[in-house]
Design an enzyme around this catalytic site. Structure first.
Site, PDB file in Angstrom:
ATOM      1  N   GLY A  46       0.559  -1.299   0.209  1.00 26.01           N
ATOM      2  CA  GLY A  46       0.225   0.037  -0.146  1.00 26.01           C
ATOM      3  C   GLY A  46       0.796   1.295  -0.076  1.00 26.01           C
ATOM      4  N   GLN A  51       2.788   9.957   1.049  1.00 23.01           N
ATOM      5  CA  GLN A  51       4.385   9.227   1.039  1.00 23.01           C
ATOM      6  C   GLN A  51       5.528   9.826   0.724  1.00 23.01           C
ATOM      7  OE1 GLN A  51       2.556   5.504   2.125  1.00 23.01           O
ATOM      8  NE2 GLN A  51       4.589   4.458   3.352  1.00 23.01           N
ATOM      9  N   CYS A  91       5.716  -0.137   6.736  1.00 21.83           N
ATOM     10  CA  CYS A  91       5.465   0.884   6.375  1.00 21.83           C
ATOM     11  C   CYS A  91       6.715   1.324   5.071  1.00 21.83           C
ATOM     12  CB  CYS A  91       5.167   2.040   7.257  1.00 21.83           C
ATOM     13  SG  CYS A  91       4.367   2.996   6.347  1.00 21.83           S
ATOM     14  N   LEU A  92       6.469   1.640   3.903  1.00 23.49           N
ATOM     15  CA  LEU A  92       7.683   1.909   3.401  1.00 23.49           C
ATOM     16  C   LEU A  92       8.114   3.190   4.001  1.00 23.49           C
ATOM     17  CD1 LEU A  92       6.122   1.348  -0.540  1.00 23.49           C
ATOM     18  CD2 LEU A  92       7.805  -0.173   1.063  1.00 23.49           C
ATOM     19  N   HIS A 133      -4.255   2.041   7.473  1.00 20.16           N
ATOM     20  CA  HIS A 133      -2.946   2.534   7.469  1.00 20.16           C
ATOM     21  C   HIS A 133      -2.657   3.470   6.622  1.00 20.16           C
ATOM     22  CE1 HIS A 133       1.872   1.630   7.865  1.00 20.16           C
ATOM     23  NE2 HIS A 133       1.130   2.438   6.664  1.00 20.16           N
ATOM     24  N   GLU A 134      -3.451   3.559   5.445  1.00 23.62           N
ATOM     25  CA  GLU A 134      -3.091   4.600   4.107  1.00 23.62           C
ATOM     26  C   GLU A 134      -4.048   5.148   4.490  1.00 23.62           C
ATOM     27  OE1 GLU A 134      -0.365   4.075   2.980  1.00 23.62           O
ATOM     28  OE2 GLU A 134      -0.599   2.089   3.391  1.00 23.62           O
ATOM     29  N   HIS A 137      -2.289   7.800   7.052  1.00 24.87           N
ATOM     30  CA  HIS A 137      -1.282   8.685   6.594  1.00 24.87           C
ATOM     31  C   HIS A 137      -2.172   9.641   5.777  1.00 24.87           C
ATOM     32  CE1 HIS A 137       2.333   6.401   6.494  1.00 24.87           C
ATOM     33  NE2 HIS A 137       1.931   5.069   5.421  1.00 24.87           N
TER      34      HIS A 137
END
Ligand code: ZN
Length: 169
Positions: A46, A51, A91-92, A133-134, A137
Site C-alpha cells: 500500500g 508518502q 511501512c515503506l 493504515h493508508e 497517512h
C-alpha cells in the site's frame, strides 16, 4: 510512468493532512499510475500520496501475491467498521521495522475511482488493515503512533541502526 521518491520517518512532511481531490483529470490518472509503479517497485502492499509528498487524498493498495489486484481509492471515508484484529504492520516510510497494531477487522469505505465515480469497498483482514493504515497517512498519522513510547523508541532506534549500517555498506 515514474517511480517517485518515498519520504521516510521522521520527515515532518509525513505529518501533513491531505486535502480532498476535486479535479479528476489526466494528471490525476498519471499520478495514480506513478503511485502504483512506486509501490510495486518498493515491494509494498500500500502507498498513500502523503508518502510521496503529494498532499491529496489518494491511496493505492494491492495485497495479492501476484501483484495483479490494484486498488486505488480517492477521497476514501470509512462508513462502517467493526471487529478487531492484530496484524504485524510495516511501512515503506519505516524501512526494516514491523510492529503489531490493533485495528478494525472489517471496514466499509466510500471513495471515488480515478474517473470520479463513487465506489463502495468492503474489506476484511489484511486489506482492511492496509486501507486503515493508508488512510491514517492522509491524516498525518503513522503506524508507530499506536505503539507504547518504549516500544516505539526501541523500533526507531533499530531503524536508525539499520540505516547507518546500510549507509556504511
Ligand atoms: Zn505506511
Amino acid at each position: 510512468m515514474s517511480v517517485l521518491p518515498i519520504l521516510e520517518f521522521p520527515d515532518p512532511r509525513l505529518r501533513t493532512k491531505a486535502a480532498p481531490v476535486t479535479v479528476f483529470d489526466d494528471a490525476l490518472k498519471q499520478f495514480v499510475a506513478d503511485m502504483f509503479e512506486t509501490m510495486y517497485d518498493a515491494n509494498g502492499v500500500g502507498l498513500a500520496a502523503t508518502q510521496v509528498n503529494v498532499h491529496q487524498r489518494v491511496l493505492v493498495a494491492d495485497m495479492s501475491e501476484e501483484r495483479n489486484q490494484p486498488l486505488a481509492l480517492i477521497n476514501a471515508q470509512i462508513l462502517e467498521k467493526d471487529g478487531a484484529q492484530v496484524y504485524q504492520e510495516g511501512c515503506l516510510s519505516f524501512p526494516g521495522i514491523y510492529a503489531d497494531v490493533t485495528r478494525a477487522l472489517h471496514v466499509k469505505v466510500k471513495a471515488q475511482d480515478v474517473d470520479g465515480n463513487q465506489i463502495v469497498v468492503e474489506a476484511e483482514g489484511p486489506l482492511a488493515v492496509c486501507i486503515q493504515h493508508e488512510m491514517d497517512h492522509l491524516d498525518g498519522k503513522v503506524f508507530v503512533d499506536y505503539l507504547s513510547p518504549l516500544k516505539r523508541s526501541m523500533l526507531l532506534k533499530r531503524m536508525d541502526k539499520q540505516r547507518k549500517q546500510a549507509a556504511e555498506a
